[in-house]
Design a protein around this motif. Structure first.
Motif, PDB file in Angstrom:
ATOM      1  N   ILE A  74      -0.194  -5.834   1.481  1.00 58.70           N
ATOM      2  CA  ILE A  74      -1.642  -6.015   1.584  1.00 58.70           C
ATOM      3  C   ILE A  74      -2.137  -7.213   0.770  1.00 58.70           C
ATOM      4  O   ILE A  74      -3.335  -7.469   0.700  1.00 58.70           O
ATOM      5  CB  ILE A  74      -2.389  -4.748   1.126  1.00 58.70           C
ATOM      6  CG1 ILE A  74      -2.009  -4.386  -0.325  1.00 58.70           C
ATOM      7  CG2 ILE A  74      -2.092  -3.587   2.063  1.00 58.70           C
ATOM      8  CD1 ILE A  74      -2.819  -3.218  -0.889  1.00 58.70           C
ATOM      9  N   GLY A  75      -1.210  -7.932   0.130  1.00 67.31           N
ATOM     10  CA  GLY A  75      -1.626  -9.101  -0.634  1.00 67.31           C
ATOM     11  C   GLY A  75      -0.581  -9.524  -1.651  1.00 67.31           C
ATOM     12  O   GLY A  75       0.581  -9.100  -1.607  1.00 67.31           O
TER      13      GLY A  75
ATOM     14  N   ASP B 280       0.837  -1.202   0.000  1.00 66.10           N
ATOM     15  CA  ASP B 280       0.000   0.000   0.000  1.00 66.10           C
ATOM     16  C   ASP B 280       0.870   1.249   0.000  1.00 66.10           C
ATOM     17  O   ASP B 280       2.101   1.175  -0.122  1.00 66.10           O
ATOM     18  CB  ASP B 280      -0.966  -0.017   1.183  1.00 66.10           C
ATOM     19  CG  ASP B 280      -0.234   0.022   2.528  1.00 66.10           C
ATOM     20  OD1 ASP B 280       0.992   0.293   2.535  1.00 66.10           O
ATOM     21  OD2 ASP B 280      -0.887  -0.215   3.562  1.00 66.10           O
ATOM     22  N   GLU B 281       0.211   2.435   0.189  1.00 66.70           N
ATOM     23  CA  GLU B 281       0.947   3.696   0.133  1.00 66.70           C
ATOM     24  C   GLU B 281       2.011   3.803   1.211  1.00 66.70           C
ATOM     25  O   GLU B 281       3.025   4.504   1.057  1.00 66.70           O
ATOM     26  CB  GLU B 281      -0.030   4.869   0.259  1.00 66.70           C
ATOM     27  CG  GLU B 281      -1.001   5.013  -0.900  1.00 66.70           C
ATOM     28  CD  GLU B 281      -2.199   4.075  -0.768  1.00 66.70           C
ATOM     29  OE1 GLU B 281      -2.236   3.282   0.222  1.00 66.70           O
ATOM     30  OE2 GLU B 281      -3.079   4.103  -1.632  1.00 66.70           O
TER      31      GLU B 281
END
Length: 371
Positions: free
Chosen positions: A112-113, A106-107
């Motif tokens: 996240i996956g 993510d940012e």
């Protein structure tokens, strides 16, 4: 508002690319549960729909679920994994998949996956396996044929030597003492025995190219050609031939076999000459990683329909009584060149001379002095 519209358009484009890809694409959450797939994934793994595929664990797509463990470990350690594995479709059948998986951040840079791309490479691997088997069988077949040719030729030498010796004794002792037909028959026997000896010797040379050759090493081709010119000096003097040798390079070669190539090609030029003064030119030029040699003459030439045939064993384009030889010289030259990783071809037309062109691996940057 405009920025939001652009972002939505970008997301739609990414989704369109995702969906239209011919590769199987999927994403999974941090626990390895599939949450998004494209149509290619559905078809590759044999699901009825995307909804049917979503929710399964990453491990369920491996024929052996334990094979997924090192993949997930590599992703956690480096963020990337690439390789092949035996995959399992929904119906239990298997195939070979080529996969690439990476972590999704993510940012804030937190994982996240996962995302993965897979291709079914079963046919390619089966084709490669078949090709390897064909190459192995062909190599064994060639080795067996070479061994057979060597043994058969070697074992024929002694009885043929005896036949040749006794027919020659007959010719020497009884020539002119019998009738004309008897003298002719004895002549046929002597000539036939000699021709058979030449054929066997050439067959032995051919069979030994791959089995009795020396390791390739840097060889100055200029001195090799000089030795061949010396060996052919009688034929050169008898024909009045002009021999022109340009500066020649150092190449990776078996010195003896390289000399045999030049000897066979030059002897060919001296044999198939016209009434004009024979002229043989030998040159070389660089062609990428190879040296391209050329042996050119102003002889009788070769019609285009015979350009491939002349490199086959025992092939003759002329009557035996007109030109001597077994028809093996060019076949031997071709096999030697191919053993060196090169190619050989002919450029010629009837009555316009002949150019034999062959390639060898280059070595070094300087040319040797011409002869």
């Amino acid at each position: 508002m405009e920025q939001r519209t652009e972002l939505e358009a970008e997301l739609r484009l990414k989704e369109k690319v995702f969906e239209l890809s011919i590769a199987s694409l999927s994403t999974a959450d941090p626990d390895g549960i599939i949450n998004h797939v494209n149509q290619a994934f559905v078809e590759m793994w044999g699901y009825a729909s995307k909804e049917d595929a979503i929710g399964g664990s990453v491990g369920s797509f491996f024929a052996r679920e334990d094979d997924a463990i090192p993949v997930l470990e590599a992703l956690q350690r480096t963020g990337r994994w690439e390789g092949e594995f035996v995959a399992r479709r929904k119906d239990g059948t298997t195939f070979i998949s080529r996969g690439l998986a990476t972590t999704v951040l993510d940012e804030r840079g937190e994982m996240i996956g996962y995302q993965s791309t897979n291709l079914d490479v079963t046919r390619e691997r089966e084709a490669e396996a078949k090709l390897k088997e064909v190459v192995r069988a062909l190599g064994q077949s060639n080795q067996d044929l070479e061994q057979f040719a060597y043994v058969a030729s070697h074992d024929l030498q002694e009885p043929l030597r005896m036949v040749a010796s006794y027919t020659q004794l007959l010719a020497e002792r009884y020539q002119g003492q019998l009738d004309e037909k008897a003298d002719k028959f004895i002549g046929y026997a002597v000539d036939g025995a000699k021709r058979m000896q030449r054929l066997i010797n050439d067959l032995l040379d051919y069979s030994r190219v791959g089995t009795r050759g020396e390791p390739l090493e840097p060889i100055e081709s200029g001195p090799v050609v000089a030795d061949v010119v010396s060996d052919l000096s009688w034929s050169i003097e008898q024909s009045g031939a002009q021999i022109v040798v340009e500066a020649l390079p150092t190449v990776m070669a078996d010195r003896s076999q390289l000399g045999q190539v030049f000897q066979n090609l030059m002897a060919n030029s001296l044999k198939f000459r016209r009434a004009a003064v024979p002229r043989i030119e030998i040159s070389a030029r660089r062609r990428g990683p190879m040296w391209e040699f050329c042996v050119a003459d102003n002889g009788i030439g070769i019609e285009s329909q015979y350009h491939e045939r002349i490199f086959l064993i025992f092939q003759r384009l002329h009557e035996r009584g007109k030109y001597a030889g077994s028809g093996m010289g060019l076949a031997i030259a071709k096999k030697i060149v191919e053993r060196h990783g090169g190619t050989i071809r002919v450029e010629s037309a009837a009555g316009e001379g002949t150019r034999f062109i062959f390639t060898l691996s280059q070595h070094g940057e300087t040319l040797e002095e011409g002869q």
